[in-house]
Design a protein around this motif. Structure first.
Motif, PDB file in Angstrom:
ATOM      1  N   ALA A 135       0.833  -1.209   0.000  1.00 36.30           N
ATOM      2  CA  ALA A 135       0.000   0.000   0.000  1.00 36.30           C
ATOM      3  C   ALA A 135       0.862   1.251   0.000  1.00 36.30           C
ATOM      4  N   ALA A 136       2.009   1.176   0.694  1.00 33.77           N
ATOM      5  CA  ALA A 136       2.889   2.347   0.744  1.00 33.77           C
ATOM      6  C   ALA A 136       3.465   2.647  -0.640  1.00 33.77           C
ATOM      7  N   VAL A 137       3.742   1.609  -1.403  1.00 33.69           N
ATOM      8  CA  VAL A 137       4.244   1.802  -2.770  1.00 33.69           C
ATOM      9  C   VAL A 137       3.173   2.500  -3.612  1.00 33.69           C
ATOM     10  N   VAL A 138       1.950   2.007  -3.509  1.00 31.25           N
ATOM     11  CA  VAL A 138       0.837   2.587  -4.281  1.00 31.25           C
ATOM     12  C   VAL A 138       0.629   4.050  -3.881  1.00 31.25           C
ATOM     13  N   ALA A 139       0.659   4.311  -2.561  1.00 33.00           N
ATOM     14  CA  ALA A 139       0.417   5.682  -2.088  1.00 33.00           C
ATOM     15  C   ALA A 139       1.484   6.642  -2.617  1.00 33.00           C
ATOM     16  N   ARG A 140       2.760   6.208  -2.597  1.00 33.89           N
ATOM     17  CA  ARG A 140       3.834   7.070  -3.115  1.00 33.89           C
ATOM     18  C   ARG A 140       3.628   7.339  -4.608  1.00 33.89           C
ATOM     19  N   VAL A 193      -8.051   0.072   4.202  1.00 35.96           N
ATOM     20  CA  VAL A 193      -7.970  -0.202   2.762  1.00 35.96           C
ATOM     21  C   VAL A 193      -8.350   1.048   1.976  1.00 35.96           C
ATOM     22  N   PHE A 194      -9.405   1.728   2.432  1.00 37.23           N
ATOM     23  CA  PHE A 194      -9.882   2.921   1.723  1.00 37.23           C
ATOM     24  C   PHE A 194      -9.668   4.206   2.523  1.00 37.23           C
ATOM     25  N   ALA A 195      -9.522   4.056   3.829  1.00 35.95           N
ATOM     26  CA  ALA A 195      -9.565   5.222   4.727  1.00 35.95           C
ATOM     27  C   ALA A 195      -8.586   6.318   4.327  1.00 35.95           C
ATOM     28  N   ASP A 196      -7.388   5.927   3.869  1.00 37.13           N
ATOM     29  CA  ASP A 196      -6.382   6.944   3.567  1.00 37.13           C
ATOM     30  C   ASP A 196      -6.508   7.487   2.147  1.00 37.13           C
ATOM     31  N   LEU A 197      -7.418   6.906   1.379  1.00 30.71           N
ATOM     32  CA  LEU A 197      -7.611   7.379   0.003  1.00 30.71           C
ATOM     33  C   LEU A 197      -8.766   8.376  -0.091  1.00 30.71           C
ATOM     34  N   VAL A 198      -9.610   8.359   0.952  1.00 32.00           N
ATOM     35  CA  VAL A 198     -10.811   9.204   0.927  1.00 32.00           C
ATOM     36  C   VAL A 198     -10.467  10.594   1.461  1.00 32.00           C
ATOM     37  N   PRO A 199     -10.850  11.657   0.740  1.00 31.88           N
ATOM     38  CA  PRO A 199     -10.566  13.003   1.258  1.00 31.88           C
ATOM     39  C   PRO A 199     -11.273  13.221   2.598  1.00 31.88           C
ATOM     40  N   GLY A 200     -10.530  13.776   3.565  1.00 28.33           N
ATOM     41  CA  GLY A 200     -11.097  14.020   4.887  1.00 28.33           C
ATOM     42  C   GLY A 200     -12.331  14.899   4.821  1.00 28.33           C
ATOM     43  N   SER A 201     -12.340  15.843   3.863  1.00 32.82           N
ATOM     44  CA  SER A 201     -13.461  16.776   3.779  1.00 32.82           C
ATOM     45  C   SER A 201     -14.764  16.041   3.467  1.00 32.82           C
ATOM     46  N   LEU A 202     -14.649  14.940   2.744  1.00 31.26           N
ATOM     47  CA  LEU A 202     -15.855  14.184   2.407  1.00 31.26           C
ATOM     48  C   LEU A 202     -16.502  13.641   3.682  1.00 31.26           C
ATOM     49  N   LEU A 203     -15.643  13.133   4.587  1.00 31.00           N
ATOM     50  CA  LEU A 203     -16.183  12.604   5.840  1.00 31.00           C
ATOM     51  C   LEU A 203     -16.746  13.727   6.695  1.00 31.00           C
ATOM     52  N   ASP A 204     -16.098  14.912   6.619  1.00 37.94           N
ATOM     53  CA  ASP A 204     -16.551  16.023   7.444  1.00 37.94           C
ATOM     54  C   ASP A 204     -17.897  16.565   6.956  1.00 37.94           C
ATOM     55  N   LEU A 205     -18.100  16.532   5.644  1.00 36.50           N
ATOM     56  CA  LEU A 205     -19.240  17.252   5.087  1.00 36.50           C
ATOM     57  C   LEU A 205     -20.451  16.373   4.775  1.00 36.50           C
ATOM     58  N   GLY A 222     -11.580  -8.852   6.133  1.00 37.40           N
ATOM     59  CA  GLY A 222     -11.245 -10.274   6.148  1.00 37.40           C
ATOM     60  C   GLY A 222     -11.059 -10.881   4.771  1.00 37.40           C
ATOM     61  N   ARG A 223     -11.090 -10.031   3.742  1.00 35.47           N
ATOM     62  CA  ARG A 223     -10.963 -10.569   2.377  1.00 35.47           C
ATOM     63  C   ARG A 223      -9.504 -10.481   1.927  1.00 35.47           C
ATOM     64  N   PRO A 224      -8.849 -11.619   1.699  1.00 40.36           N
ATOM     65  CA  PRO A 224      -7.418 -11.623   1.401  1.00 40.36           C
ATOM     66  C   PRO A 224      -7.051 -10.777   0.179  1.00 40.36           C
ATOM     67  N   GLU A 225      -7.982 -10.670  -0.774  1.00 43.36           N
ATOM     68  CA  GLU A 225      -7.656  -9.928  -1.998  1.00 43.36           C
ATOM     69  C   GLU A 225      -7.446  -8.433  -1.727  1.00 43.36           C
ATOM     70  N   TYR A 226      -7.948  -7.949  -0.572  1.00 39.48           N
ATOM     71  CA  TYR A 226      -7.770  -6.533  -0.235  1.00 39.48           C
ATOM     72  C   TYR A 226      -6.536  -6.276   0.622  1.00 39.48           C
ATOM     73  N   LEU A 227      -5.915  -7.363   1.070  1.00 40.72           N
ATOM     74  CA  LEU A 227      -4.764  -7.218   1.971  1.00 40.72           C
ATOM     75  C   LEU A 227      -3.624  -6.391   1.367  1.00 40.72           C
ATOM     76  N   GLN A 232      -2.341  -0.920   6.673  1.00 44.95           N
ATOM     77  CA  GLN A 232      -1.808  -1.725   7.770  1.00 44.95           C
ATOM     78  C   GLN A 232      -2.370  -3.137   7.714  1.00 44.95           C
ATOM     79  N   VAL A 233      -1.605  -4.044   8.307  1.00 51.91           N
ATOM     80  CA  VAL A 233      -2.072  -5.421   8.482  1.00 51.91           C
ATOM     81  C   VAL A 233      -2.210  -5.678   9.970  1.00 51.91           C
ATOM     82  N   HIS A 234      -3.313  -6.287  10.344  1.00 49.07           N
ATOM     83  CA  HIS A 234      -3.552  -6.612  11.759  1.00 49.07           C
ATOM     84  C   HIS A 234      -3.625  -8.125  11.908  1.00 49.07           C
ATOM     85  N   LEU A 235      -2.839  -8.619  12.859  1.00 46.28           N
ATOM     86  CA  LEU A 235      -2.842 -10.052  13.108  1.00 46.28           C
ATOM     87  C   LEU A 235      -3.129 -10.324  14.580  1.00 46.28           C
TER      88      LEU A 235
END
Ligand code: SAM
Length: 239
Positions: A135-140, A193-205, A222-227, A232-235
């Motif tokens: 995810a960090a690679v994609v974000a950069r 998975v999506f939280a860091d891609l969504v503009p904060g203003s959308l959640l605010d408004l 829980g869907r492996p394809e989204y991992l 982050q990964v939580h175990l």
């Protein structure tokens, strides 16, 4: 709900749900690198006794204030310390250890996991949350930082003996580290998975957007394809 509460619920909802579902009443919990106590104080509010071990005096001071304000100071203990000397601070076996956002920055992750195993009671639970490399690679790349993305793609992380700052793991790597320390991984979840891609203003408004996003994060956790897309990964692992 304030802006920061909205972000917290989106970022930590999946992890929180998984941890609390596994806690017995009045559990003894150690939160390594628990920082200012976002998790610790909420767990104390549910009756659990939580010790936060963190090297940062500022974080521990904030933890103390937060615990006081929430009326759970008697259930929250802050200890200035490092995961490396955890066994000096925690002398009784504990039921649950939280290690969230810490394995990225400790000098020796394998040794840290062995130390954590040493303070857990037999069958005790470890909640491990780490930054996920793909995810960090994609974000950069999405931010236009292509060279950084490329460097991260090839970054062997802890295996290189690098400085230890800001490591990112794949789910397979952290699973193997846990296995080497004698842990059995029970669940692996995709977090943010999506939280860091969504503009904060959308959640605010937009009314209801936060709750809908939390539901979506829960649905894909829980869907492996989204991992590989998860920040982050939580175990959850037992020892
Ligand atoms: C990214 S923050 C995570 C805070 C919190 N656990 C969370 O998930 O929001 C990393 C925390 O680890 C602590 N930390 C850094 N090095 C550590 C070490 N060697 N042992 C224990 N905690 C450490 C820092 O002081 C900081 O509070």
């Amino acid at each position: 709900m304030s802006t920061s509460e909205r972000r917290t619920s989106v970022r930590t909802g999946v992890v929180w749900d998984a941890v609390v579902a596994r806690l017995e009443p009045n559990a003894r919990v150690v939160d390594i690198g628990g920082g200012t106590g976002g998790f610790a104080v909420r767990l104390a509010q549910q009756g659990h006794a939580v010790t936060v071990v963190d090297p940062s005096p500022d974080a521990l001071a904030a933890l103390g204030r937060r615990a006081d304000e929430a009326g759970v100071a008697d259930l929250v203990t802050g200890v200035q310390g490092d995961v490396a000397d955890l066994s000096e601070h925690i002398t009784d076996d504990v039921d649950v250890v939280l290690c969230h956002g810490v394995l990225e920055v400790v000098p020796d992750p394998a040794a840290a996991l062995r130390t954590i195993a040493g303070v857990l009671r037999e069958g005790g639970l470890l909640s491990m949350l780490v930054a996920q490399r793909h995810a960090a690679v994609v974000a950069r790349a999405m931010a236009g930082h292509f060279q950084q993305a490329l460097a991260l793609l090839d970054d062997p992380g802890y295996r290189s003996g690098a400085t230890g700052r800001g490591r990112r793991y794949t789910a397979d790597e952290v699973t193997a580290l846990l296995a080497d320390a004698g842990f059995t991984v029970e669940t692996t979840q995709a977090v943010r998975v999506f939280a860091d891609l969504v503009p904060g203003s959308l959640l605010d408004l937009e009314p209801g957007a936060t709750a809908a996003l939390v539901d979506l994060e829960r649905a894909v956790a829980g869907r492996p394809e989204y991992l590989p897309l998860a920040t982050q990964v939580h175990l959850l692992a037992t020892h």
